[in-house]
Design an enzyme around this catalytic site. Structure first.
Site, PDB file in Angstrom:
ATOM      1  N   ARG A  90       0.852  -1.197   0.000  1.00 12.11           N
ATOM      2  CA  ARG A  90       0.000   0.000   0.000  1.00 12.11           C
ATOM      3  C   ARG A  90       0.889   1.249   0.000  1.00 12.11           C
ATOM      4  O   ARG A  90       0.629   2.217  -0.723  1.00 12.11           O
ATOM      5  CB  ARG A  90      -0.938   0.019   1.217  1.00 12.11           C
ATOM      6  CG  ARG A  90      -1.951  -1.119   1.225  1.00 12.11           C
ATOM      7  CD  ARG A  90      -3.074  -0.874   2.213  1.00 12.11           C
ATOM      8  NE  ARG A  90      -2.665  -0.871   3.616  1.00 12.11           N
ATOM      9  CZ  ARG A  90      -2.571  -1.969   4.368  1.00 12.11           C
ATOM     10  NH1 ARG A  90      -2.800  -3.167   3.859  1.00 12.11           N
ATOM     11  NH2 ARG A  90      -2.215  -1.868   5.642  1.00 12.11           N
ATOM     12  N   LYS A 112     -11.859  15.577   3.331  1.00 12.93           N
ATOM     13  CA  LYS A 112     -12.944  15.311   2.395  1.00 12.93           C
ATOM     14  C   LYS A 112     -13.971  14.416   3.067  1.00 12.93           C
ATOM     15  O   LYS A 112     -13.642  13.504   3.802  1.00 12.93           O
ATOM     16  CB  LYS A 112     -12.391  14.623   1.132  1.00 12.93           C
ATOM     17  CG  LYS A 112     -13.482  14.341   0.110  1.00 12.93           C
ATOM     18  CD  LYS A 112     -13.226  13.096  -0.697  1.00 12.93           C
ATOM     19  CE  LYS A 112     -13.499  11.842   0.112  1.00 12.93           C
ATOM     20  NZ  LYS A 112     -13.497  10.626  -0.737  1.00 12.93           N
ATOM     21  N   GLU A 135     -18.460  16.540  -0.588  1.00 12.21           N
ATOM     22  CA  GLU A 135     -18.701  15.637  -1.722  1.00 12.21           C
ATOM     23  C   GLU A 135     -20.103  15.034  -1.699  1.00 12.21           C
ATOM     24  O   GLU A 135     -20.329  13.955  -1.144  1.00 12.21           O
ATOM     25  CB  GLU A 135     -17.644  14.507  -1.727  1.00 12.21           C
ATOM     26  CG  GLU A 135     -17.805  13.551  -2.908  1.00 12.21           C
ATOM     27  CD  GLU A 135     -16.741  12.449  -2.964  1.00 12.21           C
ATOM     28  OE1 GLU A 135     -15.789  12.503  -2.156  1.00 12.21           O
ATOM     29  OE2 GLU A 135     -16.875  11.534  -3.795  1.00 12.21           O
ATOM     30  N   LYS A 178     -16.736  18.798  -4.402  1.00  6.55           N
ATOM     31  CA  LYS A 178     -16.393  17.614  -5.204  1.00  6.55           C
ATOM     32  C   LYS A 178     -17.720  16.905  -5.474  1.00  6.55           C
ATOM     33  O   LYS A 178     -18.184  16.126  -4.656  1.00  6.55           O
ATOM     34  CB  LYS A 178     -15.436  16.681  -4.453  1.00  6.55           C
ATOM     35  CG  LYS A 178     -15.165  15.374  -5.218  1.00  6.55           C
ATOM     36  CD  LYS A 178     -14.046  14.541  -4.575  1.00  6.55           C
ATOM     37  CE  LYS A 178     -13.948  13.151  -5.239  1.00  6.55           C
ATOM     38  NZ  LYS A 178     -12.740  12.418  -4.853  1.00  6.55           N
TER      39      LYS A 178
END
Lengths: 359, 297
Positions: free
Chosen positions: A48, A139, A182, A224
């Site tokens: 990762r 976010k 978002e 977003k």
């Protein structure tokens, strides 16, 4: 207080740099693990880490990237190039680092499966930690689905989700982080473009209404949103120009010009379709559309990268880096309205009802 | 104050040479819509011949809100029979309408009560929908009075709450934003404020507030002048258009009453020998405001 607000404006402006966009690498270890395993790559912390390093450090990537959204795990991982933590590495390359805080999804009772995100408790404390780790934004994604038959998204679903987004935004700003809000209306469904426009205006209007009501500093926040599209299985066909016009129409009807940038999510669109549509939107932009309109893509950019590893031994880092930068160049051109699409990329091809696909 | 003196004033205004260069529309009272020039030409015909759109005020003034008397809050009457009146006005030549809602900054600058907000914004939205249904462009006017000693920050906060509630109501009523005009107050200090904000601050905060709340689909924002002097109203408008660092998606212009006519009325004094001088005064003001709407002063 005004210094704090000025800082938010500066970060929002960096995120909204024309010709650049956001690389969304915020999949949790579980989600990215599924993607790795689907192509035979083992899901280890090192894999990762190494994969994200390529997304951050590939030669030329920072020409096209204004920001990167990270999973909390990645905030504390280090680059093998210089031993620095990734937020610092990104900032040094002119890519603003941000984070997606952990959120839990919760079904709203009586709303036919519609959901709300939970995670406001202790968010302020976590934001302070993220800020200390070098993040400049956060976010929060609120997924919604259009299901006309079941009356979704209902007024309640919309109000609940958008109110939480506004509160999240306020908490972020109180901790010095720019909130990316978002609202993500899924591609799924058979609804036409006109319905999509109507629902998007309703959802986004509620979002900005809640943000103003809560006192969110609009000039220091970023949108977003999904692109406005007909449902994936809508039988009616639409050209990419019609889709672009629908996107601008939604923004004109509700997106405050105090917010300076909107970075679209890809939401299941291919890179080709998403780029063709973003490009068409930017080619059509006029005096009524003063915002920067760009990308914040994950799957559209990353799924082809995983395919490079299929049948091979582990992560193909070099090949991944090369393809990644080539893809970002396309995304950047679309954000500037200088992309050339191939064929009918970006059009919605409806499979038609009794009388064919055209309305 | 007689019908003939009201007629004389309006004839003075509408026959001002060059008036049409700076005025795209005129908001009329019902009486005026049916009046004529001294030579028999209907006012509406005169205006249309100069490419000036005739508009009509359709509200019936403010009424106290029961239960909010101590706050001095009002709502605006006039929805009953509005549909029929719109049809009549359209037939007579009106092409736009105006409805004025009046709000205050409230006790301690806390803003209008929820009831006042709901009643006024719903009325504005209903009015707008009815107008559009009948071919009239609605001018939506939510005026927040400058009465009080509050500073400009209070005006900004209250204007933000009111404007975003107005647009929420307009959206719910299905009003076509592309086919309406907003007539808001500017963001200013209260009339009795001890430390009044300067003109540049008024311009900056007004534009900032509008950018937060008014969708780009609205083609134009035409300010009311409230209690401002002629010079203040012009100067503020000019600074908004001159100083804006970003391009605004709507035009910022004027819908002035007192701020266009104060000097005109003084100069005229009701005497026919003063008409020319009064007309010159009107043109001077209209021209200055026209230039201000382009930031050219």
């Amino acid at each position: 207080a005004s210094l704090k607000l000025a800082h938010l404006v500066t970060i929002a402006a960096m995120i909204g740099t024309p010709g650049k966009g956001i690389t969304a690498c915020d999949e949790g270890p579980g989600t990215i693990g599924d993607r790795f395993e689907a192509v035979g790559v083992v899901n280890t912390e090192e894999n990762r880490r190494a994969y994200r390093q390529v997304l951050f450090e590939s030669e030329g990537a920072n020409e096209f990237l204004s920001a990167a959204i990270l999973d909390p795990e990645t905030l504390y991982q280090k680059s093998s190039s210089n031993g620095e933590a990734f937020p610092k590495v990104l900032m040094a390359r002119g890519i603003v680092p941000g984070v997606k805080p952990h959120l839990k999804i919760f079904a709203l009772p009586g709303q036919n499966g519609a959901t709300v995100m939970q995670g406001l408790d202790s968010l302020a404390v976590r934001c302070a930690e993220y800020k200390a780790a070098g993040c400049e934004f956060a976010k929060w994604r609120s997924p919604l689905e259009i299901d006309v038959a079941n009356g979704q998204p209902s007024d309640l679903t919309i109000e609940t989700n958008m109110r939480d987004l506004a509160r999240y935004a306020l908490i972020c700003q109180s901790q010095g982080l720019v909130p990316i809000v978002e609202p993500d209306i899924a591609l799924k469904g058979t609804h036409d473009l006109e319905t999509a426009v109507r629902v998007n205006v309703k959802v986004q209007s509620e979002l900005f209404h809640q943000m103003n009501l809560h006192g969110v500093y609009m000039e220091g926040a970023v949108l977003k949103s999904n692109m406005v599209n007909p449902g994936k299985d809508c039988p009616v066909s639409y050209t990419v120009e019609e889709i672009a016009e629908a996107n601008l129409q939604v923004f004109r009807r509700c997106f405050p010009t105090a917010m300076t940038t909107a970075n679209f999510l890809s939401g299941g669109q291919s890179l080709e379709d998403a780029s063709a549509r973003l490009d068409a939107i930017n080619k059509r932009k006029g005096r009524k559309d003063p915002w920067n309109l760009s990308f914040s893509w994950s799957a559209a950019v990353q799924m082809p990268l995983f395919q490079l590893c299929k049948g091979k031994d582990g992560l193909q880092l070099e090949a991944i880096g090369a393809l990644y930068v080539a893809e970002l160049a396309i995304a950047s051109a679309a954000a500037l309205g200088t992309h050339t699409r191939k064929g009918t990329e970006g059009d919605h091809k409806g499979r038609g009802g009794l009388f064919g696909g055209k309305k | 104050n007689s019908e003939s003196s009201r007629q004389a004033l309006r004839e003075l205004l509408f026959t001002t040479p060059g008036f049409e260069k700076r005025c795209a529309g005129v908001i009329l009272y019902e009486e005026t819509l049916f009046q004529t020039c001294v030579d028999g030409t209907p006012f509406v015909e005169l205006l249309v011949s100069k490419n000036i759109l005739p508009g009509i005020k359709v509200d019936k003034g403010v009424v106290a809100i029961p239960g909010c008397e101590d706050r001095g809050e009002t709502t605006t009457a006039g929805l009953d029979g509005l549909e029929e009146r719109c049809a009549t006005y359209y037939q007579k030549g009106a092409r736009f309408a105006k409805w004025r809602g009046v709000l205050t900054v409230g006790k301690n600058g806390k803003g209008p009560s929820e009831r006042c907000l709901a009643l006024n914004c719903d009325a504005l939205a209903n009015y707008a929908a009815i107008c559009q249904k009948n071919g009239l462009v609605p001018i939506v006017e939510p005026e927040i009075l400058t009465d009080g000693d509050h500073d400009i920050a209070v005006s900004q906060a209250v204007t933000t709450v009111v404007l975003q509630r107005v647009f929420e109501s307009l959206n719910k009523a299905g009003v076509l934003l592309e086919g309406m005009v907003l007539k808001p107050n500017m963001v200013t200090s209260g009339v009795d404020c001890l430390k009044k904000a300067d003109a540049a601050t008024v311009a900056k905060l007004t534009v900032e507030t509008l950018r937060r709340t008014v969708p780009p689909s609205v083609p134009g924002i035409l300010f009311l002048s409230g209690g401002q002097t002629e010079d203040e109203a012009t100067s503020h408008l000019n600074l908004m258009n001159k100083n804006s660092p970003l391009t605004n998606p709507w035009t910022l212009s004027f819908s002035y009453g007192r701020a266009l006519q104060a000097t005109v009325l003084k100069t005229w004094g009701g005497k026919s020998e003063n008409v020319q001088a009064a007309q010159a005064a009107l043109f001077e003001r209209a021209d200055a405001n026209g230039k201000a709407s382009l930031g050219e002063l």
